[in-house]
Design a protein around this motif. Sequence first.
Motif, PDB file in Angstrom:
ATOM      1  N   VAL A  95       0.833  -1.206   0.000  1.00 36.26           N
ATOM      2  CA  VAL A  95       0.000   0.000   0.000  1.00 36.26           C
ATOM      3  C   VAL A  95       0.864   1.251   0.000  1.00 36.26           C
ATOM      4  O   VAL A  95       0.622   2.208  -0.739  1.00 36.26           O
ATOM      5  CB  VAL A  95      -0.945   0.007   1.222  1.00 36.26           C
ATOM      6  N   VAL A  96       1.900   1.238   0.831  1.00 37.23           N
ATOM      7  CA  VAL A  96       2.790   2.399   0.947  1.00 37.23           C
ATOM      8  C   VAL A  96       3.537   2.642  -0.361  1.00 37.23           C
ATOM      9  O   VAL A  96       3.797   3.793  -0.738  1.00 37.23           O
ATOM     10  CB  VAL A  96       3.786   2.178   2.103  1.00 37.23           C
ATOM     11  N   GLU A  97       3.842   1.581  -1.072  1.00 37.54           N
ATOM     12  CA  GLU A  97       4.636   1.704  -2.303  1.00 37.54           C
ATOM     13  C   GLU A  97       3.826   2.187  -3.496  1.00 37.54           C
ATOM     14  O   GLU A  97       4.397   2.587  -4.515  1.00 37.54           O
ATOM     15  CB  GLU A  97       5.285   0.351  -2.612  1.00 37.54           C
ATOM     16  N   CYS A  98       2.507   2.155  -3.419  1.00 38.52           N
ATOM     17  CA  CYS A  98       1.657   2.625  -4.529  1.00 38.52           C
ATOM     18  C   CYS A  98       1.536   4.142  -4.542  1.00 38.52           C
ATOM     19  O   CYS A  98       1.652   4.799  -3.508  1.00 38.52           O
ATOM     20  CB  CYS A  98       0.270   1.996  -4.423  1.00 38.52           C
ATOM     21  N   ASP A  99       1.265   4.691  -5.725  1.00 37.63           N
ATOM     22  CA  ASP A  99       1.074   6.140  -5.847  1.00 37.63           C
ATOM     23  C   ASP A  99      -0.258   6.589  -5.252  1.00 37.63           C
ATOM     24  O   ASP A  99      -0.375   7.701  -4.732  1.00 37.63           O
ATOM     25  CB  ASP A  99       1.126   6.550  -7.328  1.00 37.63           C
ATOM     26  N   HIS A 100      -1.267   5.726  -5.355  1.00 36.27           N
ATOM     27  CA  HIS A 100      -2.604   6.086  -4.881  1.00 36.27           C
ATOM     28  C   HIS A 100      -3.208   4.951  -4.063  1.00 36.27           C
ATOM     29  O   HIS A 100      -3.012   3.772  -4.380  1.00 36.27           O
ATOM     30  CB  HIS A 100      -3.543   6.391  -6.050  1.00 36.27           C
TER      31      HIS A 100
END
Length: 432
Positions: free
Chosen positions: A159-164
């Motif tokens: 989740v943290v690694e995604c842009d959105h």
Amino acid sequence: MRSIDMNYGRTKVNISVEEENLIGVIEGNEFKVSKLEDEIILDALHNPIGSPRLKELVHEGETVCVVIPDVTRAWQKTDKFVYKIVEELNLGGVEDKDITIISALGSHRKQTKEEHEKLIGEELSKRFEVIDHDCLDKENLTYLGETTYGTPIIVNKRVVECDHLVLAGGIVYHFLAGYGGGRKTVLPGISSYETIMKNHSLSLSKELGQGKNTDAKCGKLKGNPVHEDMMQAAAFLRPTFIFNVIAGHNGSIAAAVSGNYVEAFLEGCNIVDQMDGVTINEKADLVISSAGGYPKDINFYQTSKTIINAIEAVKEGGTLIILSQCCEGLGGNQDVQDILLNFEGLLDREKELRREYSISKDIGYIFCEIAKKVDVILVSDLNPEFLKKTDITVVKTVEEALEMTYNKRGKNLKTYVMPVAAATFPRIADVK
């Protein structure tokens, strides 16, 4: 004399109350739904609150994590709307390969492939793999910081690694957080076990012997430490967008909200209040309530929402009569059964709850705590031996429950009747 039919298992039971004693019948509010579920979903997606449309917030080449509930929240009908969220993302230029779908298990068990398909539907299952969040998988968790309540925010690394981040689910009253939905998809949904337990422990008072924190309750947001801690957790991730549904009294999607993760969530809570929050002017000496019949009264554990709602309408020291057949016994897991069966007093139960917190233990504790504040009489097929250590009296008929009450308190008792207490929340004042 006023006669009222109440559901009990697969049958009905008639309740008779003297007119002069009956303050009122507490039922859910009328909520008109003039649109089909698909129309409600699209209207919400196309008219977000405090935010542009989702397709305008994302861009080609960006990565998006869509977090959805697990199968224990099947009432939210995610298969009806997750594909619409994916369509919005595609319209914004995001390709399928850049979309990750994570199921917010919190501390629940892993799911099967068939359950994943149930969550997102057959067609999306051909395009996407659903990833189950694992609150114990340290390699796939990352630390972001700490809330003002001292809760370490450790969440799913993907989740943290995604842009959105897009949060999807549903809003309903919740006995600890005030309301489910919104920020609850982050905590407990995609948080570590340590984070979840620290947050939920805020539902207890600071000192041993004081029991539950009275601010952590249904329908309350302002001053509720469990909710406020969850909001701080969500703020670490700053979700781009949320989409939440609200179920009607018949189980269909009656409303939906989307947009800013704070503003849209609060509007969803207001809709829940309009549907299920019933204002009362005073509390009663006696409340007669039904869980709503089968399957809502399938076991004692499922009766929790009934007792948590009904207690809001009865005076301390009053009497609460609950109709819940419990054809399948106590229900719940070993934790709740242990709290009910194997402890003698409330303090010992509280010590166990503080030693190793779990939602199931908390449910069992709440039953026992309420039974210390009011007389609780359960009209049920449940074996009375199961509750002999809880101060809850089990009888076979409403007539027996009423006779017991009137013999102790007299017949001149101000009375409420709650035919579907599991879906009706009495409120004396706005405590949000």
